[in-house]
Design a protein around this motif. Structure first.
Motif, short mmCIF file in Angstrom:
data_model
loop_
_atom_site.label_atom_id
_atom_site.label_comp_id
_atom_site.label_asym_id
_atom_site.label_seq_id
_atom_site.Cartn_x
_atom_site.Cartn_y
_atom_site.Cartn_z
N MET A 52 0.86 -1.19 0.00
CA MET A 52 0.00 0.00 0.00
C MET A 52 0.89 1.23 0.00
SD MET A 52 -2.88 1.07 2.81
CE MET A 52 -4.50 0.83 2.14
N PRO A 53 0.65 2.18 -0.90
CA PRO A 53 1.54 3.35 -0.92
C PRO A 53 1.41 4.15 0.37
CG PRO A 53 -0.31 3.63 -2.44
CD PRO A 53 -0.38 2.23 -1.92
N PRO A 54 2.53 4.65 0.89
CA PRO A 54 2.48 5.34 2.19
C PRO A 54 1.64 6.61 2.16
CG PRO A 54 4.67 5.43 1.22
CD PRO A 54 3.88 4.51 0.37
N GLU A 55 1.38 7.15 0.97
CA GLU A 55 0.55 8.36 0.89
C GLU A 55 -0.93 8.04 1.08
OE1 GLU A 55 2.65 7.36 -1.49
OE2 GLU A 55 4.33 8.77 -1.27
N HIS A 56 -1.29 6.77 1.02
CA HIS A 56 -2.70 6.41 1.13
C HIS A 56 -3.25 6.87 2.48
CE1 HIS A 56 -6.38 4.07 1.13
NE2 HIS A 56 -6.14 3.69 -0.11
N PRO A 57 -4.42 7.54 2.49
CA PRO A 57 -4.91 8.10 3.76
C PRO A 57 -5.21 7.05 4.83
CG PRO A 57 -6.52 8.38 1.98
CD PRO A 57 -5.27 7.91 1.34
N LEU A 58 -5.37 5.78 4.44
CA LEU A 58 -5.67 4.76 5.45
C LEU A 58 -4.43 3.96 5.85
CD1 LEU A 58 -9.02 3.57 3.87
CD2 LEU A 58 -8.78 4.60 6.14
N TYR A 59 -3.29 4.32 5.28
CA TYR A 59 -2.07 3.55 5.55
C TYR A 59 -1.51 3.91 6.92
CZ TYR A 59 2.58 1.55 4.93
OH TYR A 59 3.74 0.81 5.09
N MET A 60 -1.27 2.89 7.73
CA MET A 60 -0.76 3.10 9.08
C MET A 60 0.66 2.58 9.25
SD MET A 60 -3.16 4.69 10.76
CE MET A 60 -2.64 4.51 12.47
N GLY A 61 1.28 2.12 8.18
CA GLY A 61 2.67 1.68 8.27
C GLY A 61 2.82 0.31 8.90
#
Lengths: 136, 566
Positions: free
Chosen positions: B243-252
């Motif tokens: 998942m690209p880190p810019e995705h608003p739902l991405y939590m790393g």
């Protein structure tokens, strides 16, 4: 708790907890059994697995290695060739405990293992009978 | 057609589509190397068999297809073992071919004899000792089929020298089909229906992605599911890039070195959907306290993973891409504004806290961010193992699957350089960088010779703190600063070492615009080594103490003014 050194089988099991108590063992077999085996068979809840496996050098290592890696003891093992020698059937007496399910799943993943099933019709007495042959 | 075992083996590999083969010859595999002479298969001569194993892994991790490596008997085989065990834990498809002493000598303690079959047994998906030349026709395609089917993994084929020298007759119509992945197990509709209902009913769902998402080619589908459900998404180390880190739902990344907000979010979730993840202890922390408020559902292609560590209320066995596609068909969009806001709040509240770039431009977090902003998005990054690996995982923006190649399960120092060589071979035209440490890199430094010979576009960045950094960090935090065998005294000059191998070498000077120098070094063509001095006292934060629950993280202490560089 019955005396582990007794040579006659205790009373017939009446509860789930007692199901693992040694049943129907001929007195001669029970006498012939070495004490450690006798104790194992009497006081651990056990179950019997039947494996259908490819018969070639290495299969046994794959199976016993899996048990050893997972620190899961094999109490008794019988292996006989079937299907003209292309396959073998193995009967494994193993401890009945929650970790067994994971061991069964890992067994089923082995390429040389074709099928795994429980043999609820067999109990430790099946193996206890064989101890006659190894006594002495 | 009359053919020798060695030529049969080579032909079967060619039929599998193996164009590149990493290895190192020796006595018991010489007939096979003779068969390679003049063949179309390109052999990559590694300088150590472990390097050959990791070069093959680099190829396999980039392409998703089984790659092959070769070694001789005895020490050749034992040197391969680490790469095989590594492939097993990270589910990498690999076929390793080893020479063996002639059949008649097996069991006699012959020269360079070792029980390769016994040694590879517990660390491969399956292994073979070939006892007759005709078995090769079955074993080689089967090895590739096993390596690529279901959950991928390594397969070893041990071939005695006399089997390689034997001759057999293979009629034209007797050649086997190349081994290919079997169709994955098909998940029934009922559990997918049930999962869709539970996800729709959940208030605070979280997706927990593992490396299986990347293996299944299901990254886009996982992102679509996150979007559809408004489910914040965490990744394991192996899933970075899904998942690209810019995705608003991405939590790393979750777990031991996660951002604090990510681990806190998992404590609040009421439903966690694990996809192609195996609940590794570095991800879960203390298992009994992992996601304490959540019901767990688990999608995995490996039946044995379901319930291995955590008992889910629903286990779905099958191909993640297929299951996610069918799940998406059943799920309407759900907004969950409060949960989305809570995730955003937690993400914003606990950012990474490196020193300001102006103060410490070479702090590895600043360095990774600079690299992420400088390098093309399809750059392949390999790492070794230790602090630098965790900083890369925390701070480098992986935007595509299969752009991070790292030793996740086994944690093998020495993985990075040969894996980068393999990646560059498998992905011509793409930029490859290996981020390593001064401890890890020495474990397979000999592969610089391989790199120099191949002249591949691999840049090797050595984060040099003169320590086994993660060991030092744990001794500081958990062993009362009793530093035992973690200082690496008298380290080599890596730039000079590179030049000795025939590779361009640089050493960054922290006082003279090091990032400009780094960019200039990366802009030049061909392989290079860049020695990057970093502070020995820099630690990876946050950190969950080993064995503790993930909520008990050690946060970064208040930033101190940057100390002078060593």
């Amino acid at each position: 708790m019955p005396d582990p050194t007794a040579t006659t089988p205790p009373r017939a099991p009446s509860t789930r907890e007692e199901c693992y108590v040694l049943r129907n063992i001929p007195a001669a077999a029970a006498t012939a059994m070495s004490e450690p085996i006798c104790n194992v068979l009497r006081y651990k809840p056990t179950t019997v697995l039947e494996l259908r496996v490819r018969n070639h050098p290495g299969t046994m290592s794959h199976i016993t290695g899996l048990f050893a890696r997972r620190a899961f003891n094999l109490e008794a093992i019988v292996c006989v060739p079937r299907a003209g020698g292309a396959e073998s059937r193995m009967l494994l007496l193993v401890a009945e405990e929650p970790r067994l399910e994971q061991v069964e799943k890992q067994l089923a993943k082995l390429y040389d293992v074709l099928a795994v099933r429980h043999r609820d019709d067999l109990g430790p007495e099946f193996f206890a009978g064989l101890t006659l042959a190894t006594a002495g | 057609m009359k053919i020798t075992g060695a030529n049969l083996l080579r032909t079967l590999l060619e039929r599998q589509g193996i164009h590149t083969l990493a290895g190192l010859p020796g006595g018991a595999i010489l007939p096979f190397y003779d068969a390679l002479h003049g063949s179309a298969v390109r052999h990559i001569l590694a300088r150590h068999e472990q390097g050959a194993g990791f070069i093959a892994q680099g190829m396999a991790r980039v392409t998703g297809r089984a790659a092959a490596c070769v070694a001789t008997s005895g020490p050749g085989a034992t040197n391969l073992l680490t790469a095989l065990a590594d492939a097993r834990l990270d589910s990498v498809p690999l076929v390793a071919i080893t020479g063996q002493v002639p059949l008649a000598l097996i069991g006699t303690d012959a020269f360079q004899e070792v029980d390769t079959y016994g040694l590879t047994l517990p660390i491969t998906k399956h292994n073979f000792l070939v006892r007759h030349i005709d078995e090769l026709l079955e074993v080689v395609p089967l090895a590739f089929q096993l390596a690529e089917s279901g959950r991928p993994g390594p397969v070893a084929i041990d071939v005695p020298k006399d089997v390689q020298n034997a001759t057999t007759d293979v009629p034209d119509d007797a050649w086997p089909e190349p081994g290919r992945a079997l169709p994955p197990p098909l998940c029934a509709d009922a559990p997918i229906d049930a999962l869709a209902q539970q996800l729709a009913a959940a208030q605070r769902p979280v997706l927990y992605l593992g490396g299986g998402v990347i293996t299944a080619g299901a990254s886009d589908l996982a992102c679509a599911l996150a979007q559809r459900l408004t489910a914040p998404t965490v990744c394991t180390l192996m899933a970075l890039g899904a998942m690209p880190p810019e995705h608003p739902l991405y939590m790393g990344m979750l777990g031991m070195h996660a951002a604090q907000g990510t681990n806190f979010l998992l404590d609040e979730a009421d439903l966690v959907l694990a996809i192609g993840a195996r609940f590794d202890d570095r991800a879960t922390g203390k298992v009994a306290e992992f996601c304490p408020r959540a019901a767990i559902a688990h999608i995995d292609i490996d039946h044995a993973e379901i319930g291995k560590i955590k008992t889910p209320f629903l286990g779905l066995v099958g191909d993640a891409a297929d299951i996610l596609r069918r799940l998406l068909d059943r799920l309407p969009a759900q907004a969950r504004p409060a949960w989305r806001a809570r995730a955003a709040e937690l993400r914003a509240a606990f950012p990474l806290r490196p020193p300001p770039p102006a103060e410490d431009p070479l702090h590895p977090i600043n360095l990774c961010r600079f690299l992420g902003a400088t390098l093309p998005p399809d750059t392949i990054v390999t790492t070794d193992v230790g602090q630098h690996q965790m900083w890369v995982a925390q701070a480098y923006p992986f935007r595509q699957p299969r752009t991070l190649l790292t030793s996740g399960g086994l944690g093998t120092m020495g993985f990075g350089l040969p894996a980068a060589i393999g990646a560059a071979l498998a992905a011509p035209g793409r930029r490859v960088i290996c981020v390593s440490g001064d401890g890890s890199i020495l474990m397979n430094i000999q592969e610089l010779a391989t790199l120099a010979e191949l002249d591949l576009p691999v840049a090797l960045l050595v984060c040099n703190n003169a320590h086994l950094g993660l060991v030092r960090q744990q001794q500081e935090l958990f062993y009362r600063e009793r530093y035992s065998a973690s200082h690496l005294g008298a380290g080599p000059e890596f730039a000079a070492l590179a030049r000795a191998f025939g590779v361009r070498g640089h050493r960054l000077d922290p006082t003279r615009d090091p990032l400009a120098e780094l960019a200039a070094a990366l802009a030049q063509p061909g392989p290079c080594v860049i020695d990057i001095p970093i502070q020995a006292t820099a630690n990876v934060y946050p950190m969950v103490p080993p064995g503790a629950a993930n909520r008990h993280m050690i946060a970064a202490p208040e930033l101190q003014p940057a100390l002078a560089h060593a």
